[in-house]
Write an enzyme that holds these catalytic residues in place. Structure first.
Site: not given
Ligand code: MN
Length: 261
Positions: A112, A220, A222
């Site tokens: 990001c 994202h 994660e």
């Protein structure tokens, strides 16, 4: 080396009900690095240039995490009322560290804001508010709910350029991803290659050819490590940090060997 040391950049924040500041990082970055076999270390933005240069030498890989916007001074960007969360110390540390890891051939992953830091540090520019600056853009800023379930919702697709590191690592040419950004790459920095775009043309991933591992994504992953192709991004990064994977030298071993050939 089995478990490499992965430094992760962080934010400043003020604690709720207090004026005391903290260095903060959402735990999703930490758990994703652990799940991929790395040892995460949080990098505070207070470290001076001598310190972050030393850290860059000692760490095996660096993850440039998400966060607020980068000051427009760094890329002669258009001012916009939606710009928020600027942290001068973080800008200075991350943009310096990007140039350092690139020069040192150290594995890095940007997420990001991390993708934007990589582009700006290497001489690129940003749209400072996509909805007003990219005609017919999709929704790139999904609703941010209170809990993690809002972060795992998949907002738009990305097309992955065949033959890129990202295509090799994920084994995919298309992914549905989450999206929590209002800025994005305008002019690509010299030396970077676009590895994924959303259907409206917004650049969603870039990589650095001829680097051991240099990848950055605008979404994202994660939050999406239950999806194999998303966890694979962290595994490849950690493998490169551990010396088990090196795109530059063509030394490919371990779990990605078959995907890469
Ligand atoms: Mn997006």
């Amino acid at each position: 080396m089995t478990n490499p040391l992965i430094g992760i950049t962080s934010n400043y924040s003020t604690m709720p009900l207090s004026l005391l500041t903290s260095s903060t990082l959402q735990r999703s970055y930490i758990t994703a690095v652990i799940k991929a076999g790395g040892i995460p270390l949080i990098i505070p933005s207070d470290i001076d240039e001598i310190g972050w240069k030393e850290l860059t030498t000692r760490l095996d890989g660096i993850l440039f995490s998400g966060g607020g916007d980068i000051a427009t001074d760094y890329f002669n960007g258009e001012d916009h009322p939606a710009i928020s969360g600027i942290e001068p110390a973080r800008d200075a540390l991350e943009l310096g560290m990007v140039r350092e890891v690139v020069a040192a051939g150290k594995p890095f992953l940007g997420i990001c804001r991390g993708l934007q830091s990589v582009n700006v540090a290497l001489g690129g520019t940003l749209y400072t508010h996509i909805p007003d600056q990219v005609p017919n853009s999709l929704v790139h800023e999904q609703e941010r709910g209170e809990d993690a379930s809002s972060r795992t919702e998949l907002g738009h697709a990305v097309s992955i350029q065949p033959g890129t590191y990202l295509a090799r690592v994920t084994g995919q040419t298309r992914l549905n991803v989450n999206s929590f950004h209002h800025q994005g790459i305008k002019d690509l920095a010299p030396g970077l290659l676009v590895s994924a775009q959303s259907p409206d043309g917004v650049i969603e991933a870039v990589e650095l050819p001829n680097h051991p591992f240099g990848l950055a994504v605008q979404w994202h992953p994660e939050w999406l490590v239950d999806i194999e192709s998303e966890l694979a991004i962290f595994k490849a990064f950690v493998d490169a940090a551990a010396g088990r994977l090196n795109f530059k030298n063509g030394i490919i071993s371990g779990r990605f060997a078959q995907q890469i050939d």
